[in-house]
Design an enzyme around this catalytic site. Structure first.
Site, PDB file in Angstrom:
ATOM      1  N   ASN A   8       0.867  -1.183   0.000  1.00  0.00           N
ATOM      2  CA  ASN A   8       0.000   0.000   0.000  1.00  0.00           C
ATOM      3  C   ASN A   8       0.902   1.231   0.000  1.00  0.00           C
ATOM      4  O   ASN A   8       1.529   1.537   1.007  1.00  0.00           O
ATOM      5  CB  ASN A   8      -0.882  -0.050   1.258  1.00  0.00           C
ATOM      6  CG  ASN A   8      -1.667   1.230   1.482  1.00  0.00           C
ATOM      7  OD1 ASN A   8      -1.776   2.076   0.591  1.00  0.00           O
ATOM      8  ND2 ASN A   8      -2.224   1.375   2.675  1.00  0.00           N
ATOM      9  N   TRP A   9       0.951   1.900  -1.137  1.00  0.00           N
ATOM     10  CA  TRP A   9       1.847   3.065  -1.247  1.00  0.00           C
ATOM     11  C   TRP A   9       1.285   4.302  -0.566  1.00  0.00           C
ATOM     12  O   TRP A   9       1.973   5.302  -0.431  1.00  0.00           O
ATOM     13  CB  TRP A   9       2.142   3.363  -2.734  1.00  0.00           C
ATOM     14  CG  TRP A   9       3.112   2.418  -3.365  1.00  0.00           C
ATOM     15  CD1 TRP A   9       3.615   1.255  -2.834  1.00  0.00           C
ATOM     16  CD2 TRP A   9       3.729   2.553  -4.664  1.00  0.00           C
ATOM     17  NE1 TRP A   9       4.493   0.667  -3.705  1.00  0.00           N
ATOM     18  CE2 TRP A   9       4.578   1.437  -4.838  1.00  0.00           C
ATOM     19  CE3 TRP A   9       3.629   3.483  -5.689  1.00  0.00           C
ATOM     20  CZ2 TRP A   9       5.330   1.250  -6.001  1.00  0.00           C
ATOM     21  CZ3 TRP A   9       4.373   3.304  -6.844  1.00  0.00           C
ATOM     22  CH2 TRP A   9       5.224   2.194  -6.995  1.00  0.00           C
ATOM     23  N   LYS A  10       0.021   4.255  -0.188  1.00  0.00           N
ATOM     24  CA  LYS A  10      -0.620   5.425   0.444  1.00  0.00           C
ATOM     25  C   LYS A  10      -0.452   6.650  -0.462  1.00  0.00           C
ATOM     26  O   LYS A  10      -0.439   6.509  -1.677  1.00  0.00           O
ATOM     27  CB  LYS A  10      -0.072   5.625   1.854  1.00  0.00           C
ATOM     28  CG  LYS A  10      -0.116   4.327   2.676  1.00  0.00           C
ATOM     29  CD  LYS A  10       0.190   4.494   4.126  1.00  0.00           C
ATOM     30  CE  LYS A  10       0.073   3.146   4.827  1.00  0.00           C
ATOM     31  NZ  LYS A  10       0.263   3.234   6.274  1.00  0.00           N
ATOM     32  N   HIS A  92      -9.202   1.265   5.503  1.00  0.00           N
ATOM     33  CA  HIS A  92      -7.891   1.441   6.130  1.00  0.00           C
ATOM     34  C   HIS A  92      -8.037   2.390   7.318  1.00  0.00           C
ATOM     35  O   HIS A  92      -8.812   3.343   7.267  1.00  0.00           O
ATOM     36  CB  HIS A  92      -6.889   1.989   5.111  1.00  0.00           C
ATOM     37  CG  HIS A  92      -5.491   1.957   5.639  1.00  0.00           C
ATOM     38  ND1 HIS A  92      -5.010   2.891   6.509  1.00  0.00           N
ATOM     39  CD2 HIS A  92      -4.487   1.068   5.440  1.00  0.00           C
ATOM     40  CE1 HIS A  92      -3.755   2.587   6.825  1.00  0.00           C
ATOM     41  NE2 HIS A  92      -3.421   1.484   6.193  1.00  0.00           N
ATOM     42  N   GLU A  94      -6.338   4.728   8.307  1.00  0.00           N
ATOM     43  CA  GLU A  94      -6.100   6.142   7.998  1.00  0.00           C
ATOM     44  C   GLU A  94      -7.355   6.789   7.405  1.00  0.00           C
ATOM     45  O   GLU A  94      -7.612   7.966   7.618  1.00  0.00           O
ATOM     46  CB  GLU A  94      -4.885   6.276   7.064  1.00  0.00           C
ATOM     47  CG  GLU A  94      -3.591   6.023   7.839  1.00  0.00           C
ATOM     48  CD  GLU A  94      -2.450   5.461   7.027  1.00  0.00           C
ATOM     49  OE1 GLU A  94      -2.496   5.504   5.788  1.00  0.00           O
ATOM     50  OE2 GLU A  94      -1.496   4.951   7.653  1.00  0.00           O
ATOM     51  N   GLU A 162      -4.807  -4.848  11.095  1.00  0.00           N
ATOM     52  CA  GLU A 162      -3.742  -3.862  11.244  1.00  0.00           C
ATOM     53  C   GLU A 162      -3.946  -3.078  12.537  1.00  0.00           C
ATOM     54  O   GLU A 162      -4.760  -2.143  12.566  1.00  0.00           O
ATOM     55  CB  GLU A 162      -3.753  -2.885  10.067  1.00  0.00           C
ATOM     56  CG  GLU A 162      -3.591  -3.557   8.718  1.00  0.00           C
ATOM     57  CD  GLU A 162      -3.107  -2.559   7.669  1.00  0.00           C
ATOM     58  OE1 GLU A 162      -1.999  -2.736   7.173  1.00  0.00           O
ATOM     59  OE2 GLU A 162      -3.840  -1.600   7.384  1.00  0.00           O
ATOM     60  N   GLY A 168       3.058   2.284  10.607  1.00  0.00           N
ATOM     61  CA  GLY A 168       3.982   3.384  10.363  1.00  0.00           C
ATOM     62  C   GLY A 168       4.776   3.798  11.586  1.00  0.00           C
ATOM     63  O   GLY A 168       5.426   4.845  11.577  1.00  0.00           O
ATOM     64  N   SER A 206       3.987  -2.163  10.206  1.00  0.00           N
ATOM     65  CA  SER A 206       5.451  -2.187  10.338  1.00  0.00           C
ATOM     66  C   SER A 206       6.070  -3.524   9.922  1.00  0.00           C
ATOM     67  O   SER A 206       7.091  -3.944  10.478  1.00  0.00           O
ATOM     68  CB  SER A 206       5.874  -1.810  11.760  1.00  0.00           C
ATOM     69  OG  SER A 206       5.465  -0.479  12.052  1.00  0.00           O
ATOM     70  N   GLY A 227       2.983  -1.158   4.200  1.00  0.00           N
ATOM     71  CA  GLY A 227       2.991   0.250   3.821  1.00  0.00           C
ATOM     72  C   GLY A 227       4.386   0.693   3.437  1.00  0.00           C
ATOM     73  O   GLY A 227       4.842   0.483   2.310  1.00  0.00           O
ATOM     74  N   GLY A 228       5.083   1.284   4.379  1.00  0.00           N
ATOM     75  CA  GLY A 228       6.387   1.895   4.114  1.00  0.00           C
ATOM     76  C   GLY A 228       7.361   0.986   3.375  1.00  0.00           C
ATOM     77  O   GLY A 228       8.064   1.436   2.453  1.00  0.00           O
TER      78      GLY A 228
HETATM   79  P1  PGA Z   1       3.246   0.267   7.509  1.00  0.00           P
HETATM   80  O1  PGA Z   1       1.741   0.467   7.024  1.00  0.00           O
HETATM   81  O2  PGA Z   1       3.741  -1.014   6.914  1.00  0.00           O
HETATM   82  O3  PGA Z   1       3.973   1.465   6.997  1.00  0.00           O
HETATM   83  O4  PGA Z   1       3.212   0.207   9.011  1.00  0.00           O
HETATM   84  C1  PGA Z   1       0.871  -0.627   6.933  1.00  0.00           C
HETATM   85  C2  PGA Z   1      -0.457  -0.195   6.393  1.00  0.00           C
HETATM   86  O5  PGA Z   1      -0.945   0.876   6.771  1.00  0.00           O
HETATM   87  O6  PGA Z   1      -1.064  -0.918   5.578  1.00  0.00           O
END
Ligand code: PGA
Length: 246
Positions: A8-10, A92, A94, A162, A168, A206, A227-228
């Site tokens: 997930n590149w956000k 998600h 976020e 999650e 993150g 993470s 994510g990251g």
């Molecule tokens: P992260 O994000 O790997 O950067 O913690 C995971 C996500 O939000 O899907």
């Protein structure tokens, strides 16, 4: 079941980042697991070109619940499918936090994704305050019950657990914490739908190359939402490899 490594590149990624997607496809020309990248919607068509003839699938990060209409700035699931997405992340944390999205809306979005022929990746997870209050299982069960799309099958729906406090932050949940929630989610799903054993349950928060193998060894962890560490091919590729070897 075919496991799933999803990135997930956000809100990250200009056209130059497509070389990272291509890097993953070169490192994994024929993966034994499903590999999905969810770039920003602006990159979907170009990513589809960049990844044509590769085994890497594309997904979107959100969709509107309606098929079309007066919803300025939103994107319908069918538009995302036409742009090259075969999956959509819905709910998600976020979006739950930034846009006040609740379970009912997330369920509707997942149903829209499925109606457009895509896989809905439904995200759930507790906050730190909820975990510290001892209500983790209650929270994730109620999010699951509230946001599981009607008509969910193992083919059209993926669940991503999650923990909000692990996203993150570099703070990954412990194997015991992940195992407890995933086992509970599997049991809850079994009460809610047929074929629950074959629904992929992803862990997210993470995940990186250094912890992926340990996480993938946990029962009922069928992949990851990353994510990251999905932004760079050199970070995401070893996670895909760890899932292949799990
Ligand atoms: P992260 O994000 O790997 O950067 O913690 C995971 C996500 O939000 O899907």
């Amino acid at each position: 079941m075919r496991k799933l490594a999803a990135g997930n590149w956000k809100m990250n990624g200009m056209a130059a980042a497509l070389s990272e997607a291509r890097g993953v496809s070169i490192a994994h020309p024929n993966p034994s697991v499903d590999v999905l990248l969810c770039p920003p919607a602006t990159l979907l068509t170009r990513a589809a070109d960049a990844l044509a003839n590769s085994a890497i699938a594309l997904g979107a990060q959100d969709c509107h619940a309606a098929g079309n209409g007066a919803h300025t700035g939103d994107l319908a699931a069918s538009m995302l499918a036409e742009a090259g997405a075969s999956a959509v992340i819905v709910g998600h944390s976020e979006r739950r936090a930034d846009h006040g999205e609740g379970d009912e809306l997330i369920r509707a979005k997942g149903e829209a994704a499925i109606a457009a022929g895509m896989v809905a990746i439904v995200c759930i997870g507790e906050t730190l305050a909820e975990r510290e209050a001892g209500s983790t299982l209650h929270v994730v069960r109620s999010q699951l019950a509230g946001s599981l799309p009607l008509g969910a099958t193992p083919q059209n729906t993926v669940i991503a657990y999650e923990p909000v406090w692990a996203i993150g932050t570099g703070k990954v949940a412990t194997p015991e914490q992940i195992a407890e929630v995933h086992a509970d989610l599997r049991a809850a799903l079994t009460d809610m739908m047929d074929g629950a054993d074959a629904v992929r349950l992803l862990y997210g928060g993470s995940v990186k190359a250094a912890n992926a193998a340990e996480i993938f060894a946990i029962p009922h962890v069928d992949g990851a939402l990353v994510g990251g560490a999905s932004l760079k091919a050199e970070d995401f590729s070893p996670i895909v490899s760890a899932l292949e070897e799990a």
